[in-house]
Design a protein around this motif. Structure first.
Motif, PDB file in Angstrom:
ATOM      1  N   TRP A  82       0.835  -1.198   0.000  1.00 53.52           N
ATOM      2  CA  TRP A  82       0.000   0.000   0.000  1.00 53.52           C
ATOM      3  C   TRP A  82       0.874   1.253   0.000  1.00 53.52           C
ATOM      4  O   TRP A  82       1.920   1.308   0.660  1.00 53.52           O
ATOM      5  CB  TRP A  82      -0.886   0.003   1.234  1.00 53.52           C
ATOM      6  CG  TRP A  82      -2.076  -0.886   1.117  1.00 53.52           C
ATOM      7  CD1 TRP A  82      -2.061  -2.250   0.960  1.00 53.52           C
ATOM      8  CD2 TRP A  82      -3.442  -0.498   1.120  1.00 53.52           C
ATOM      9  NE1 TRP A  82      -3.350  -2.733   0.876  1.00 53.52           N
ATOM     10  CE2 TRP A  82      -4.216  -1.674   0.979  1.00 53.52           C
ATOM     11  CE3 TRP A  82      -4.102   0.710   1.234  1.00 53.52           C
ATOM     12  CZ2 TRP A  82      -5.602  -1.659   0.943  1.00 53.52           C
ATOM     13  CZ3 TRP A  82      -5.490   0.731   1.204  1.00 53.52           C
ATOM     14  CH2 TRP A  82      -6.231  -0.437   1.055  1.00 53.52           C
ATOM     15  N   SER A 103       1.270   5.405   0.809  1.00 54.24           N
ATOM     16  CA  SER A 103       0.800   6.268   1.892  1.00 54.24           C
ATOM     17  C   SER A 103      -0.481   7.003   1.482  1.00 54.24           C
ATOM     18  O   SER A 103      -1.335   7.303   2.320  1.00 54.24           O
ATOM     19  CB  SER A 103       1.888   7.266   2.281  1.00 54.24           C
ATOM     20  OG  SER A 103       2.360   7.944   1.146  1.00 54.24           O
ATOM     21  N   ASP A 138      -3.256   4.577   2.060  1.00 51.78           N
ATOM     22  CA  ASP A 138      -3.473   4.501   3.509  1.00 51.78           C
ATOM     23  C   ASP A 138      -4.321   5.674   3.988  1.00 51.78           C
ATOM     24  O   ASP A 138      -5.268   5.510   4.753  1.00 51.78           O
ATOM     25  CB  ASP A 138      -2.129   4.521   4.249  1.00 51.78           C
ATOM     26  CG  ASP A 138      -1.413   3.182   4.169  1.00 51.78           C
ATOM     27  OD1 ASP A 138      -2.057   2.180   3.772  1.00 51.78           O
ATOM     28  OD2 ASP A 138      -0.217   3.126   4.499  1.00 51.78           O
ATOM     29  N   ARG A 157      -5.489  -4.377   5.602  1.00 56.18           N
ATOM     30  CA  ARG A 157      -4.616  -3.229   5.807  1.00 56.18           C
ATOM     31  C   ARG A 157      -5.024  -2.462   7.067  1.00 56.18           C
ATOM     32  O   ARG A 157      -4.191  -2.038   7.858  1.00 56.18           O
ATOM     33  CB  ARG A 157      -4.672  -2.316   4.578  1.00 56.18           C
ATOM     34  CG  ARG A 157      -3.746  -1.127   4.654  1.00 56.18           C
ATOM     35  CD  ARG A 157      -2.288  -1.534   4.665  1.00 56.18           C
ATOM     36  NE  ARG A 157      -1.392  -0.389   4.687  1.00 56.18           N
ATOM     37  CZ  ARG A 157      -0.079  -0.456   4.884  1.00 56.18           C
ATOM     38  NH1 ARG A 157       0.505  -1.627   5.065  1.00 56.18           N
ATOM     39  NH2 ARG A 157       0.657   0.619   4.919  1.00 56.18           N
ATOM     40  N   LEU A 205      -3.301  -0.092  10.008  1.00 58.38           N
ATOM     41  CA  LEU A 205      -3.755   1.298  10.121  1.00 58.38           C
ATOM     42  C   LEU A 205      -4.575   1.595  11.360  1.00 58.38           C
ATOM     43  O   LEU A 205      -4.721   2.762  11.746  1.00 58.38           O
ATOM     44  CB  LEU A 205      -4.564   1.677   8.868  1.00 58.38           C
ATOM     45  CG  LEU A 205      -3.795   1.577   7.555  1.00 58.38           C
ATOM     46  CD1 LEU A 205      -4.703   1.902   6.379  1.00 58.38           C
ATOM     47  CD2 LEU A 205      -2.583   2.500   7.558  1.00 58.38           C
TER      48      LEU A 205
END
Length: 259
Positions: free
Chosen positions: A17, A19, A22, A56, A61
């Motif tokens: 991933w 940023s 994210d 994720r 996160l």
DNA sequence: AATTGTCTCAACCGCCCTCGA
DNA sequence: CTCGAGGGCGGTTGAGACAAT
């Protein structure tokens, strides 16, 4: 039945991933939550599979993720719990706030497994389903008094168990006397599918419970086991009795300091 | 400095479970 | 009761980092 793919493969991004991704995911979840993972990427504007988004978020996160090295205590907890319930990483993770099942799984495979005695590793059960998990970890818990969990021949099954204590591998060299359960006298057919709520109850951080001071089992200094089992689902005396019985049946309790 | 081996960990895969239609 | 969608879980993989030679 042909199972539909979890996502349309066409055009969906895979791999690490960025940023930016994210940030999009975090912003979206903070604003709208994640009621529907499959719909989420589309709504959030991500070219990702819903499962990928979920993973994720869960593993990286989430704001309550604790990053960094595992402490000795955490590692001891993982080892002890793994010995009891096998590869049920999510259940183990439930005992380690801020740690994810994936992280724990990684730590186990890369570091902790090597510490366990070789024969124990060799005998590591292959757990694919919840019933497998139970077959391989036939601990009898007082909550099996619950009729939903008990087979017709419950009394017989209770008496069929035997436990052994195994000296446990600790980095500090202490003997933690963690418990393994012999499987040879256990007839899995006599047991029902274990209810997932059982593991949740056993492994949950139950703040309602009066902490059971298993640290006493290790003497005055609070050891890894005691520290982590202090509130180990001890919502009533049965729980305490259960674990004490396990230790007692293991026949190793006399080796421990007086309580 | 280059190469090889090992370790770590994020991410994917596929199966199982639950729940609603 | 059956079926299918969605979510969750555990196993596995592969790329990057690091160590050893």
């Amino acid at each position: 039945m042909v199972r539909a793919p979890c996502c349309e493969k066409m055009g969906l991004k895979k791999g690490p991933w960025t940023s930016e991704e994210d940030q999009i995911l975090i912003t979206y979840i903070q604003r709208y939550g994640h009621a529907n993972w499959r719909a989420l990427p589309k709504q959030a504007g991500l070219s990702r599979c819903g499962k990928s988004c979920r993973l994720r978020w869960i593993n990286y996160l989430r704001p309550d993720i604790k990053r960094g090295n595992f402490t000795k205590e955490e590692e001891e907890t993982i080892i002890s719990l793994h010995e009891m319930i096998g590869n049920r990483w999510s259940a183990i993770a439930a005992r380690l706030p801020g740690r994810t099942d994936n992280e724990i799984k990684n730590v186990w495979h890369t570091r902790l497994k090597k510490r366990v005695k070789p024969n124990q590793v060799a005998q590591e059960p292959k757990i694919k389903t919840h019933s497998d998990a139970f077959k391989h970890t036939p601990l009898v818990h007082p909550r099996f008094d619950d009729p939903r969990l008990l087979p017709a021949s419950q009394e017989q099954s209770y008496s069929d168990f035997s436990c052994t204590a195994t000296d446990s591998y600790t980095m500090s060299g202490e003997n933690t006397n963690s418990v393994a359960v012999k499987e040879d006298s256990f007839c899995s057919e006599e047991f029902p599918e274990i209810d997932e709520s059982f593991w949740s109850e056993v492994l949950s951080m139950d703040s309602r419970a009066a902490p059971v001071d298993l640290t006493a089992l290790q003497g005055p200094a609070s050891g890894p086991l005691g520290e982590h089992f202090g509130s180990f689902g001890a919502s009533d005396n049965d729980d305490m009795d259960f674990w004490l019985r396990v230790f007692l049946e293991a026949g190793d309790l006399q080796a421990l300091p007086e309580m």
